[in-house]
Design a protein around this motif. Structure first.
Motif, PDB file in Angstrom:
ATOM      1  N   GLY A  75     -13.840   3.543  -3.031  1.00 12.68           N
ATOM      2  CA  GLY A  75     -13.445   2.402  -3.837  1.00 12.68           C
ATOM      3  C   GLY A  75     -12.871   2.731  -5.203  1.00 12.68           C
ATOM      4  O   GLY A  75     -12.439   1.836  -5.910  1.00 12.68           O
ATOM      5  N   CYS A  76     -12.897   4.008  -5.580  1.00 13.44           N
ATOM      6  CA  CYS A  76     -12.356   4.406  -6.885  1.00 13.44           C
ATOM      7  C   CYS A  76     -10.981   5.024  -6.716  1.00 13.44           C
ATOM      8  O   CYS A  76     -10.761   5.819  -5.813  1.00 13.44           O
ATOM      9  N   MET A  77     -10.053   4.653  -7.581  1.00 12.33           N
ATOM     10  CA  MET A  77      -8.696   5.165  -7.439  1.00 12.33           C
ATOM     11  C   MET A  77      -8.392   6.257  -8.468  1.00 12.33           C
ATOM     12  O   MET A  77      -9.051   6.363  -9.498  1.00 12.33           O
ATOM     13  N   ARG A 102      -5.400  -4.585 -12.639  1.00 12.45           N
ATOM     14  CA  ARG A 102      -4.898  -5.543 -11.671  1.00 12.45           C
ATOM     15  C   ARG A 102      -3.475  -6.007 -12.018  1.00 12.45           C
ATOM     16  O   ARG A 102      -2.690  -6.363 -11.147  1.00 12.45           O
ATOM     17  N   ARG A 114      -8.158  -4.487  -6.338  1.00 17.52           N
ATOM     18  CA  ARG A 114      -9.608  -4.627  -6.207  1.00 17.52           C
ATOM     19  C   ARG A 114     -10.162  -3.231  -6.005  1.00 17.52           C
ATOM     20  O   ARG A 114     -10.060  -2.659  -4.931  1.00 17.52           O
ATOM     21  N   THR A 115     -10.721  -2.675  -7.071  1.00 20.11           N
ATOM     22  CA  THR A 115     -11.275  -1.324  -6.978  1.00 20.11           C
ATOM     23  C   THR A 115     -12.667  -1.341  -7.595  1.00 20.11           C
ATOM     24  O   THR A 115     -12.964  -2.176  -8.442  1.00 20.11           O
ATOM     25  N   THR A 129     -11.711  -2.692  -0.838  1.00 17.22           N
ATOM     26  CA  THR A 129     -10.922  -2.391  -2.040  1.00 17.22           C
ATOM     27  C   THR A 129      -9.452  -2.180  -1.685  1.00 17.22           C
ATOM     28  O   THR A 129      -9.117  -1.829  -0.552  1.00 17.22           O
ATOM     29  N   ARG A 130      -8.580  -2.448  -2.684  1.00 18.47           N
ATOM     30  CA  ARG A 130      -7.148  -2.160  -2.544  1.00 18.47           C
ATOM     31  C   ARG A 130      -6.636  -1.653  -3.890  1.00 18.47           C
ATOM     32  O   ARG A 130      -6.981  -2.193  -4.937  1.00 18.47           O
ATOM     33  N   LEU A 131      -5.810  -0.649  -3.841  1.00 14.50           N
ATOM     34  CA  LEU A 131      -5.319  -0.008  -5.070  1.00 14.50           C
ATOM     35  C   LEU A 131      -4.850  -1.051  -6.084  1.00 14.50           C
ATOM     36  O   LEU A 131      -4.059  -1.936  -5.750  1.00 14.50           O
ATOM     37  N   PHE A 179     -12.406  -0.041 -12.459  1.00 20.05           N
ATOM     38  CA  PHE A 179     -11.065  -0.331 -12.960  1.00 20.05           C
ATOM     39  C   PHE A 179     -11.028  -0.244 -14.473  1.00 20.05           C
ATOM     40  O   PHE A 179     -12.071  -0.190 -15.128  1.00 20.05           O
ATOM     41  N   ASN A 214      -6.034   6.596  -3.393  1.00 17.94           N
ATOM     42  CA  ASN A 214      -7.476   6.564  -3.259  1.00 17.94           C
ATOM     43  C   ASN A 214      -8.064   7.933  -3.562  1.00 17.94           C
ATOM     44  O   ASN A 214      -7.431   8.952  -3.306  1.00 17.94           O
ATOM     45  N   ASN A 269       0.826  -1.212   0.000  1.00 15.81           N
ATOM     46  CA  ASN A 269       0.000   0.000   0.000  1.00 15.81           C
ATOM     47  C   ASN A 269       0.858   1.260   0.000  1.00 15.81           C
ATOM     48  O   ASN A 269       0.564   2.227  -0.700  1.00 15.81           O
TER      49      ASN A 269
END
Lengths: 491, 491
Positions: free
Chosen positions: B33-35, B276, B164-165, B159-161, B168, B28, B17
């Motif tokens: 949840g959106c990057m 991803r 999992r967003t 979510t994770r950058l 994407f 973030n 992260n």
């Protein structure tokens, strides 16, 4: 394939709609107002993207990507911005579907209601300036020169393929600067990039100008634009570049420390062109036989059609043509040898004319014997027999000549359709009888602009950047005016 | 810039992260949840796109673009598909905002409710097959080999950058074929494209395999996948290619006339890789000093840092370096000469290490006198002094060597972390103590697969395509099993 295109003089609008579909550029989807861009149309758009992207990067810009969704509260932070976009935006309110309890199918799950509604971006100033607040602290962080290629949604009620669709593809640049002067210079630089791209890649001549206050982008202090003229005498806004002042920096509290240690709000620009450019491209060059594409944007620049009877003749032609294909490819020329035996040459000729392939070669038995090939150009429909040995040189020359010719033709048409008028009567007469750009004196007020728009549907397309000072009187109110502005009906 | 990265052994997840943010790859956004993909991260993604796009086109695919929105009724047409996506989709219900009557701000306009809700595409099979119905009539229209680059939305709760967003970026291929065999061959061809890209561009070794029924795409008859192993012993699914049978053709009534004049349903595939891949790239190669990038995907392949006191020395270095920069650029090598006088060399060294620039040159006064330059490689952190005249050759050799070295290193690690186990006890021990891929016998039932997943969190990543026949007994139930399958905990 019969082309069966409605002619332009018969019904220009119908001609356009038919051409877009028949040339395999785009079509309407099952989703109201949203189009499907078909492979051939998308290949043209990809070439536009590549050309523009290179120009952005050569002028110091980088690409990034920001979220599709904008929280409703963000949109509200800049007053005139929300005013401009709230009336036509897609709103996400829930994040789940479920099976209806009465078995009637799948329904929105009311338990999955968002706390705050999300807007599908109509443009990204708000989400981007919310991010810039975290990225910009000092003058060392400036300028910030970013662009993104993205889809955006504006809920249009009356849509037309490429020209006005609920979802469209575009690029949007968003830059941040330490001074007003630098931001203005950036907005002007980008206008120059857009104009150069339109003229040199698309072969579409444009007028560079400034929008009046009523026609400015929602949230801008100044909107620069390029305006093109379509064959039916209507104007089309092909790109805009906005000087945003400190409006978004103030709305999103984006400040920086100057070299002297003072805290100041950041200056901004934003700018964009969209798949609308496809409409401008089509309507500038094409004719009653179909598309005419500038060689620089044509997915297929040269098509080779064999004229043969039986597989033996085809094989002999292929033997001659295959090395030519390789040589052209090595020179970066995109070429297609259409040896399909399911279609006759006449069908193929029609198809490539419809699709605007700039150069068509035809080669048959007699050509093999004579060492010749027939070369046809799409823009003028001229044909000539060329020695096979000289054909590469001929193609290279022609690709340049076609690019130049269609630009010159469009420019001649455009220039012949800028009319100076000095009375409102004359204005209305010219507008109805020939259309085009009309250069007239205007008193500089929104009231007069509105009146003209209401009465004639013409709008002020721009105040040209190279406008000549000329004292005159407004054609409607008689008030004094320092120069002529350009009016037109527009797409 | 101190790097201050948490080390991998201390906390792998935290390390990841931090690295994503500190190396300027992504962060973030204000939207759950959106990057935001930052310019440096996006430049890597652009290189991935370019590499993949060329491979798709070289294998006969074309790009197109389909709508962002999918009418709710479309999603419902394929039963298992809607089951898979309904629980995590963004739903558009209204198309306008308005000012609240009580002056409390801007609110959804209830008068602008859509007759049918629109889903923001989680994947596009339904809207595309609704379109294909219009495009496909005869065997002559097949195969149809299309791809689109697009954003998609799946409402993920955790979510994770990159990994999992909610939104994407990805590409999704959708092809239509006349026969089952041809569609299967297409799905396998694309798996090969993905594996080749992962291994040769990203330097990420992958296992090619088939998913079990429980892990298949919602609507697929067979899902092919590539699986990579991260440094923490967890697997990551890096791409999937689906044989869809006639499911979507039947749901959307897409038939074609065969050569013999019979009407048959069309066979389909779909396939995708997403942002991803950025997560896979980062977690395969990077170390406690920061990113390690394969030269083929590095936005900056070579950075040159001058070591100087005063502007005169800098000028002398620049005079030597500028021609080198030009020569490297002519060879297609991306190079940056970092002559900023606002930062010290040590700061710059740290920064480019953090950002994974494969080769760093440093050049100072003594180098000028000796005709040398210091060359450091990011992957091994080795440094050496090289004659200035030989530096281009050195760089060319090193770029290849680094690409090879990081692939070999990752492959050695991966191969050392595939463990054969023969009992469930051993399985749990290996899973907890070293992780990695575990090759074990399984009875082929979803029930056993579920039990293992529930008890250990490990899933069957795939049945490798090159699996060796080996009679055995399921480690859980003792039922007979024809080969080992690969288990792992996964991202």
């Amino acid at each position: 394939m019969g082309k069966n295109l409605t002619s332009r003089t018969e019904d220009y609008s119908k001609w356009y709609n038919e051409l877009v579909v028949k040339a395999d550029l785009a079509e309407n989807s099952g989703v109201r107002g949203c189009m499907v861009i078909k492979p051939y149309g998308f290949a043209i758009w990809e070439k536009m993207q590549a050309g523009l992207d290179k120009m952005f990067k050569d002028t110091g810009h980088q690409n990034a990507y920001f979220p599709l969704f904008i929280p409703k509260s963000y949109l509200s932070k800049e007053a005139s911005h929300v005013e401009g976009f709230a009336k036509e935006c897609a709103v996400v309110t829930h994040y789940r579907l479920k099976n209806a309890e009465d078995g009637s199918g799948i329904v929105v799950d009311e338990d999955a209601k968002l706390e705050e509604e999300l807007i599908v971006r109509p443009t990204s100033e708000t989400i981007i300036w919310d991010t810039y607040r975290k990225w910009i602290q000092s003058y060392r962080d400036l300028p910030l020169l970013l662009n993104q290629w993205a889809n955006v949604v504006r809920w249009e009620m009356r849509t037309r393929l490429f020209l006005r669709t609920a979802e469209f593809l575009w690029q949007e640049g968003h830059t941040a600067h330490a001074t007003r002067e630098e931001a203005v210079k950036e907005a002007e630089l980008i206008l120059d990039v857009y104009a150069t791209f339109a003229e040199q890649h698309m072969a579409v001549p444009v007028v560079r100008g400034l929008k009046t206050e009523s026609e400015r982008f929602a949230g801008a202090e100044e909107t620069y634009c390029i305006e093109a003229l379509m064959q039916d005498g209507k104007a089309l806004q092909a790109g805009t570049s906005h000087f945003l002042g400190q409006n978004f920096a103030k709305a999103f509290d984006v400040k920086f420390a100057t070299k002297e240690g003072k805290q100041e709000h950041v200056w901004a620009t934003s700018w964009g062109v969209s798949t609308r450019l496809m409409g401008a491209l089509i309507m500038t060059h094409s004719d009653d036989n179909g598309l005419v594409l500038p060689p620089k944007l044509a997915p297929i620049q040269v098509v080779i059609v064999p004229i043969y009877k039986g597989m033996e003749q085809l094989a002999a032609i292929a033997e001659k043509v295959n090395p030519l294909v390789k040589q052209l490819q090595l020179k970066g020329i995109s070429v297609k040898f259409d040896d399909r035996d399911t279609h006759k040459p006449g069908f193929k000729f029609n198809e490539y004319e419809l699709k605007g392939v700039p150069i068509r070669l035809a080669i048959g038995q007699r050509d093999l014997e004579n060492g010749t090939v027939e070369v046809a150009r799409r823009d003028t429909l001229e044909k000539e027999s060329v020695s096979f040995d000289a054909v590469i040189e001929k193609i290279e020359t022609l690709l340049v000549a076609i690019q130049d010719n269609i630009f010159n033709k469009a420019q001649t048409y455009r220039d012949a359709n800028i009319t100076n008028v000095d009375s409102y009567e004359e204005f209305k007469k010219v507008l109805n009888e020939m259309g085009g750009f009309i250069a007239a004196h205007w008193d500089g007020t929104a009231a007069t602009e509105d009146k003209i728009k209401e009465e004639t549907k013409a709008t002020i397309r721009c105040i040209p950047l190279n406008v000549e000072k000329e004292e005159g009187k407004c054609m409607v109110t008689g008030a004094s005016s320092p120069y002529r502005v350009l009016f037109a009906k527009a797409y």
